[in-house]
Design an enzyme around this catalytic site. Structure first.
Site, PDB file in Angstrom:
ATOM      1  N   PRO A   1       0.822  -1.214   0.000  1.00 18.04           N
ATOM      2  CA  PRO A   1       0.000   0.000   0.000  1.00 18.04           C
ATOM      3  C   PRO A   1       0.858   1.268   0.000  1.00 18.04           C
ATOM      4  CG  PRO A   1      -0.942  -1.607   1.491  1.00 18.04           C
ATOM      5  CD  PRO A   1       0.385  -2.174   1.031  1.00 18.04           C
ATOM      6  N   ARG A   2       0.281   2.342  -0.496  1.00 17.92           N
ATOM      7  CA  ARG A   2       1.034   3.570  -0.732  1.00 17.92           C
ATOM      8  C   ARG A   2       1.683   4.144   0.518  1.00 17.92           C
ATOM      9  NH1 ARG A   2      -3.265   6.581  -4.824  1.00 17.92           N
ATOM     10  NH2 ARG A   2      -2.715   5.388  -6.698  1.00 17.92           N
ATOM     11  N   ASP A   3       0.992   4.065   1.651  1.00 19.70           N
ATOM     12  CA  ASP A   3       1.559   4.645   2.861  1.00 19.70           C
ATOM     13  C   ASP A   3       2.865   3.961   3.244  1.00 19.70           C
ATOM     14  OD1 ASP A   3      -0.114   2.401   3.380  1.00 19.70           O
ATOM     15  OD2 ASP A   3      -0.182   2.889   5.511  1.00 19.70           O
TER      16      ASP A   3
END
Length: 657
Positions: free
Chosen positions: A326-328
């Protein structure tokens, strides 16, 4: 009394991106006269910058995909802070919205057997993103525009007027949502106060239902992928109308934005590059993402380059490459590498797809990225690595809405969809879920706004003259800004905006600390005082300084929401990372932070006294409370393994489950 033109419509949609146009189409198809207010030109909405694709579990690339898997991925990506009902509706309805686009003329890339092609993206277990090269958002807007025009042509055949039932007001801005008393002693939406950006002419649209679809807040930050329209207008309009915002501490910093040259810093580099095989390396040439796989994802991501590379050819026998976390997670990893001195020459890391695909395939699958880097940075991505780094991209927080109807909680007649609505993505959004989100909930907002407006028949709230006078005086305030008490000249809105962006970037950015966020709140209080003296010269015609002075009200409001909520949440989760509280806290998992307007902003009319304005502006305007979320429905919890739930849910929740 201010003399302004008034028009009567059934539904007003504020914003003409994907969510706004889908809402407008639905309201019009329900038989309601619908007005769309567009801050820029029709078709220039920020949705066109969504490049990768639309997440929908159609199962074209892998028959094992279904709505349950998509729901699981969305909840995992949001670290279980998502509104589970919104995530459920989104996963179930997204395929229909994509197929619907195809019937309206969308030209998706195809598989060898002629079905809609779907690509890999971070956080998605299967290839799930329906795409048009790396220009999916552009095709989505083109298709919705085409459908809008088709409906207008139908109306012309019947009424002789293309805009009799569906009209787009281009280059107009809404400054206030208007409300009027109801017979039961409450208040309900009665319309919007607007102005034309070119001429400065004020006008009012009277309507009992308003749909907010204004996008995000990125222009409050210095480095952002967002376009100029994203000044938090819808978030602020909702607050000022009495609605609440939730999850405002969660701001997504997309891991891959351009970092060089400075003039293009922050422009998005689509996740499709990594989905199609791009790898991240530091200045030492190391694929560093293997060092940053969190415990909650270790069983699903490869531990070696050999295993990761094998996934592209045989995903059944190999685990996913960590570049598709995921991007985070990816953004934090890049930030850590740069801070450790292993970054690229211009403060990012290297993203390389040239070793995975041939130049011909890159130009076919990633045409926009190839053009963007060649024209803006003189880099040929078919043979060279790109320099990338985190950029403010998306806000997970937004208007607190009913998950089924998209109605704003506490404000009758107000609806919200797309990025301006909160809850759907929890603490972090998965790539591709934004386009399916705006289609699913854009349709729902338009449908229920139309039903509400139709139910009123002729008993509709009436816009009072006093409201219009106040809104006009507020909008005109920058032309008669009082001098500061010491006799200094009026504040420059551009200077104030630069100071706001720098403060948010430095103090409430990707990594947050208690003292810095407290300092940010102090700076925001100072900027609020200075903003009361923001003044512009000239006339309302062609005056961008005036537009910015009005936008500053909105950016200051949403920035305080972000900073205050971020200071209060003492854990790290998704798009909120605390250096002083680096771990997730299960007790925070079930809590939303709810922002409301504590006191009405300074009345920005010409009669406001300087001392009074500064005194009132110095007070914090945002109230904050912690609210528990409803428990996740047992059958949806049953889609997860018990061992996974233990990582997120409290002991009480697990016992109840």
């Amino acid at each position: 009394m201010t003399q302004v033109e008034r028009q009567q419509w059934d539904v007003v949609v504020v914003g003409a991106g994907g969510a706004g146009l889908r809402a407008a189409i639905e309201a019009r198809e329900q038989g309601l006269r619908t007005a769309v207010i567009c801050k820029s030109l029709f078709g220039k909405a920020h949705t066109v910058m969504a490049e990768g694709g639309i997440a929908a579990s159609m199962g074209n690339a892998n028959p094992g995909d279904n709505w349950e898997v998509h729901f699981r991925d969305t909840m995992r990506g949001g670290k279980f802070l998502n509104n589970w009902r919104m995530a459920e509706l989104h996963a179930k309805e997204a395929p229909d919205r994509v197929w619907e686009l195809e019937t309206w003329g969308a030209l998706f890339d195809r598989t060898a057997d002629g079905r809609i092609s779907q690509r890999n993206f971070g956080g998605h277990e299967y290839p799930r993103l329906a795409h048009v090269g790396d220009r999916t958002g552009l095709e989505l807007i083109r298709t919705l525009q085409q459908k809008t025009v088709a409906l207008q042509q139908e109306d012309f055949k019947e009424t002789g007027d293309y805009e009799s039932r569906l009209k787009v007001f281009q280059e107009c801005t809404v400054t206030r949502i208007l409300k009027s008393p109801t017979e039961d002693g409450g208040e309900a939406v009665s319309g919007v106060f607007c102005y034309e950006r070119e001429s400065g002419r004020f006008f009012v649209i009277e309507a009992p239902a308003v749909v907010l679809a204004t996008g995000g807040i990125g222009k409050s930050f210095k480095v952002t992928s967002n376009s100029w329209e994203y000044t938090g207008d819808g978030h602020a309009l909702a607050l000022l109308a009495g609605a609440s915002l939730i999850n405002m501490e969660f701001v997504q910093f997309h891991p891959t934005g351009m970092v060089w040259p400075p003039s293009v810093k922050g422009i998005l580099v689509t996740e499709s590059v990594r989905g199609d095989g791009g790898v991240l390396r530091n200045s030492e040439g190391k694929r560093f993402m293997f060092d940053y796989i969190p415990d909650v994802f270790k069983d699903k991501y490869a531990e070696s380059e050999q295993e990761a590379d094998g996934w592209y050819e045989d995903p059944e026998k190999h685990r996913r490459p960590p570049e598709l976390l995921p991007r985070d997670e990816v953004a934090r990893a890049i930030n850590s590498e740069v801070k450790a001195g292993r970054g690229s020459p211009h403060g990012g890391v290297f993203l390389d797809v040239s070793t995975r695909m041939s130049p011909e395939v890159i130009r076919r699958r990633l045409p926009s990225m190839h053009h963007q880097f060649k024209e803006l940075a003189d880099v040929d991505i078919t043979s060279e690595a790109m320099e990338v780094g985190p950029t403010c991209h998306y806000v997970m927080g937004g208007v607190d809405v009913d998950p089924d109807t998209a109605a704003a909680v506490g404000v009758t007649g107000l609806y919200a969809a797309g990025e301006v609505a909160g809850g759907m993505h929890g603490s972090n959004r998965l790539g591709g879920n934004s386009l399916s989100d705006l289609l699913v909930f854009g349709r729902r907002a338009g449908l229920h706004a139309a039903r509400y407006a139709a139910s009123l028949e002729k008993e509709r709230p009436v816009v009072g003259d006093e409201q219009v006078d106040r809104a006009a005086a507020e909008a005109l305030r920058p032309f008669s800004a009082a001098e500061v008490p010491e006799g200094e000249p009026a504040e420059n809105p551009y200077t104030l905006h630069q100071h706001l962006q720098q403060s948010m970037n430095d103090l409430v950015g990707i990594i947050r600390r208690d003292g810095e966020m407290a300092q940010a709140l102090e700076r925001l209080a100072e900027l609020r005082v200075r903003a009361t003296y923001a003044g512009v010269e000239g006339h309302r015609q062609f005056n961008p300084g005036w537009h910015l002075a009005i936008d500053l009200r909105n950016m200051l409001l949403v920035s305080e929401c972000v900073a205050r909520a971020a200071l209060t949440r003492t854990e790290s989760r998704g798009g909120h990372t605390r250096d002083d509280f680096p771990a997730m806290d299960r007790q925070w998992r079930r809590s939303n932070l709810v922002c409301t307007l504590a006191d009405e902003p300074v009345s920005l009319d010409a009669s406001t006294q300087p001392g009074e304005a500064a005194k009132r502006a110095d007070r914090g305007r945002i109230g904050l409370e912690r609210r528990d979320m409803p428990p996740i429905r047992p059958d949806l919890l049953g889609l997860f393994e018990k061992e996974e739930l233990i990582k997120y849910l409290t002991d009480e929740e697990l016992t109840a489950e």
